[in-house]
Scaffold this motif. Structure first.
Motif, PDB file in Angstrom:
ATOM      1  N   ALA A 139      44.553  28.136  45.442  1.00 25.88           N
ATOM      2  CA  ALA A 139      43.958  28.473  46.589  1.00 25.88           C
ATOM      3  C   ALA A 139      42.751  28.947  46.717  1.00 25.88           C
ATOM      4  O   ALA A 139      41.756  28.573  47.444  1.00 25.88           O
ATOM      5  N   ASN A 140      42.116  29.512  45.369  1.00 29.55           N
ATOM      6  CA  ASN A 140      40.797  29.872  45.411  1.00 29.55           C
ATOM      7  C   ASN A 140      39.857  29.012  44.650  1.00 29.55           C
ATOM      8  O   ASN A 140      38.809  28.874  44.527  1.00 29.55           O
ATOM      9  N   TYR A 141      40.377  27.946  44.200  1.00 28.14           N
ATOM     10  CA  TYR A 141      39.772  26.814  43.195  1.00 28.14           C
ATOM     11  C   TYR A 141      38.845  27.565  42.107  1.00 28.14           C
ATOM     12  O   TYR A 141      37.604  27.358  42.180  1.00 28.14           O
ATOM     13  N   LYS A 142      39.536  28.266  41.565  1.00 26.79           N
ATOM     14  CA  LYS A 142      38.871  29.296  40.765  1.00 26.79           C
ATOM     15  C   LYS A 142      39.779  29.503  39.361  1.00 26.79           C
ATOM     16  O   LYS A 142      41.036  29.875  39.806  1.00 26.79           O
ATOM     17  N   TYR A 143      39.360  29.528  38.300  1.00 29.10           N
ATOM     18  CA  TYR A 143      40.318  30.035  37.029  1.00 29.10           C
ATOM     19  C   TYR A 143      40.523  31.327  36.979  1.00 29.10           C
ATOM     20  O   TYR A 143      39.605  32.050  37.098  1.00 29.10           O
ATOM     21  N   PHE A 144      41.587  31.917  36.877  1.00 24.76           N
ATOM     22  CA  PHE A 144      42.066  33.101  36.882  1.00 24.76           C
ATOM     23  C   PHE A 144      43.010  33.333  35.839  1.00 24.76           C
ATOM     24  O   PHE A 144      43.863  32.405  35.302  1.00 24.76           O
ATOM     25  N   ASN A 145      42.812  34.537  34.909  1.00 19.38           N
ATOM     26  CA  ASN A 145      43.740  34.969  33.874  1.00 19.38           C
ATOM     27  C   ASN A 145      44.922  35.470  34.691  1.00 19.38           C
ATOM     28  O   ASN A 145      44.628  35.731  35.766  1.00 19.38           O
ATOM     29  N   MET A 146      45.970  35.675  33.942  1.00 24.46           N
ATOM     30  CA  MET A 146      47.117  36.109  34.661  1.00 24.46           C
ATOM     31  C   MET A 146      47.018  37.449  35.384  1.00 24.46           C
ATOM     32  O   MET A 146      47.458  37.756  36.416  1.00 24.46           O
ATOM     33  N   ASP A 147      46.264  38.299  34.808  1.00 22.29           N
ATOM     34  CA  ASP A 147      45.997  39.571  35.455  1.00 22.29           C
ATOM     35  C   ASP A 147      45.150  39.582  36.642  1.00 22.29           C
ATOM     36  O   ASP A 147      45.239  40.216  37.597  1.00 22.29           O
ATOM     37  N   GLN A 148      43.957  38.592  36.468  1.00 19.88           N
ATOM     38  CA  GLN A 148      43.221  38.325  37.561  1.00 19.88           C
ATOM     39  C   GLN A 148      43.939  37.635  38.770  1.00 19.88           C
ATOM     40  O   GLN A 148      43.642  37.960  40.012  1.00 19.88           O
ATOM     41  N   ALA A 149      44.948  36.720  38.595  1.00 17.58           N
ATOM     42  CA  ALA A 149      45.784  36.220  39.529  1.00 17.58           C
ATOM     43  C   ALA A 149      46.745  37.295  40.151  1.00 17.58           C
ATOM     44  O   ALA A 149      46.810  37.246  41.485  1.00 17.58           O
ATOM     45  N   ILE A 150      47.316  37.973  39.361  1.00 22.41           N
ATOM     46  CA  ILE A 150      47.967  39.231  40.086  1.00 22.41           C
ATOM     47  C   ILE A 150      47.029  40.218  40.925  1.00 22.41           C
ATOM     48  O   ILE A 150      47.502  40.545  42.251  1.00 22.41           O
ATOM     49  N   LEU A 151      45.942  40.588  40.339  1.00 19.10           N
ATOM     50  CA  LEU A 151      45.124  41.468  41.117  1.00 19.10           C
ATOM     51  C   LEU A 151      44.749  40.693  42.373  1.00 19.10           C
ATOM     52  O   LEU A 151      44.459  41.321  43.559  1.00 19.10           O
ATOM     53  N   ASN A 152      44.186  39.273  42.317  1.00 22.71           N
ATOM     54  CA  ASN A 152      43.937  38.473  43.708  1.00 22.71           C
ATOM     55  C   ASN A 152      45.110  38.719  44.553  1.00 22.71           C
ATOM     56  O   ASN A 152      44.839  38.981  45.841  1.00 22.71           O
ATOM     57  N   ALA A 153      46.245  38.599  44.383  1.00 24.42           N
ATOM     58  CA  ALA A 153      47.480  38.777  45.336  1.00 24.42           C
ATOM     59  C   ALA A 153      47.445  40.259  45.824  1.00 24.42           C
ATOM     60  O   ALA A 153      47.691  40.400  47.021  1.00 24.42           O
ATOM     61  N   LEU A 154      47.394  41.238  45.021  1.00 23.79           N
ATOM     62  CA  LEU A 154      47.658  42.722  45.483  1.00 23.79           C
ATOM     63  C   LEU A 154      46.363  42.833  46.332  1.00 23.79           C
ATOM     64  O   LEU A 154      46.517  43.685  47.480  1.00 23.79           O
ATOM     65  N   GLU A 155      45.129  42.330  46.305  1.00 22.42           N
ATOM     66  CA  GLU A 155      43.843  42.760  47.171  1.00 22.42           C
ATOM     67  C   GLU A 155      44.189  41.906  48.102  1.00 22.42           C
ATOM     68  O   GLU A 155      43.900  42.706  49.404  1.00 22.42           O
ATOM     69  N   TYR A 156      44.474  40.792  48.302  1.00 23.08           N
ATOM     70  CA  TYR A 156      44.846  40.011  49.330  1.00 23.08           C
ATOM     71  C   TYR A 156      45.861  40.967  50.395  1.00 23.08           C
ATOM     72  O   TYR A 156      45.694  40.972  51.408  1.00 23.08           O
ATOM     73  N   TYR A 157      47.076  41.365  49.683  1.00 20.97           N
ATOM     74  CA  TYR A 157      47.888  42.156  50.311  1.00 20.97           C
ATOM     75  C   TYR A 157      47.302  43.373  50.963  1.00 20.97           C
ATOM     76  O   TYR A 157      47.742  43.741  52.203  1.00 20.97           O
ATOM     77  N   ASP A 158      46.485  44.215  50.227  1.00 21.58           N
ATOM     78  CA  ASP A 158      46.005  45.345  50.887  1.00 21.58           C
ATOM     79  C   ASP A 158      44.896  45.066  51.959  1.00 21.58           C
ATOM     80  O   ASP A 158      44.570  45.978  52.848  1.00 21.58           O
ATOM     81  N   GLU A 159      44.421  44.002  52.105  1.00 21.83           N
ATOM     82  CA  GLU A 159      43.419  43.409  53.264  1.00 21.83           C
ATOM     83  C   GLU A 159      44.641  43.546  54.529  1.00 21.83           C
ATOM     84  O   GLU A 159      44.138  43.481  55.721  1.00 21.83           O
TER      85      GLU A 159
END
Length: 117
Positions: free
Chosen positions: A97-117
């Motif tokens: 979705a972000n067209y960006k390489y994420f390590n697994m911890d970054q991918a989880i953080l991305n989902a959590l931050e999106y949820y917080d928005e």
């Protein structure tokens, strides 16, 4: 959108000691066909007369690991983001979705931050 993938080539060496000085050595130049060599014996300070390495080679076939960030793809990404912003009750998160390489911890953080928005 274009991505590059990785082909893994495993090599085993008996009675070899260490193949390289560190667990991961990157090869950014064109003088070799691989981009990285990983020697797992370095992890956890393993003691063995043998070793296993994995050479990583870039390929266009396979799972999408790394985005190809060229002008054409970045323009297409902007168009996709415009279309995505018009969607209701659809959420785009993660690597693809972000067209960006994420390590697994970054991918989880991305989902959590999106949820917080």
């Amino acid at each position: 959108l274009e991505y590059r993938s990785i082909k893994f080539h495993i090599e085993r060496f008996k009675n070899y000691g260490f193949y390289q000085p560190n667990s991961v050595v990157n090869y950014p130049g064109k003088e070799v066909k691989f981009t990285r060599v990983v020697e797992y014996k370095h992890f956890l300070n393993q003691q063995s007369p043998h070793t296993v390495i994995v050479k990583e080679m870039t390929t266009e076939k396979g799972d999408p690991y790394y985005p190809v960030l060229n002008e054409r793809n970045l323009l297409l990404l902007r168009k996709y983001k415009e279309l995505a912003s018009e969607e209701k009750n659809v959420y785009f998160v993660g690597r693809l979705a972000n067209y960006k390489y994420f390590n697994m911890d970054q991918a989880i953080l991305n989902a959590l931050e999106y949820y917080d928005e």
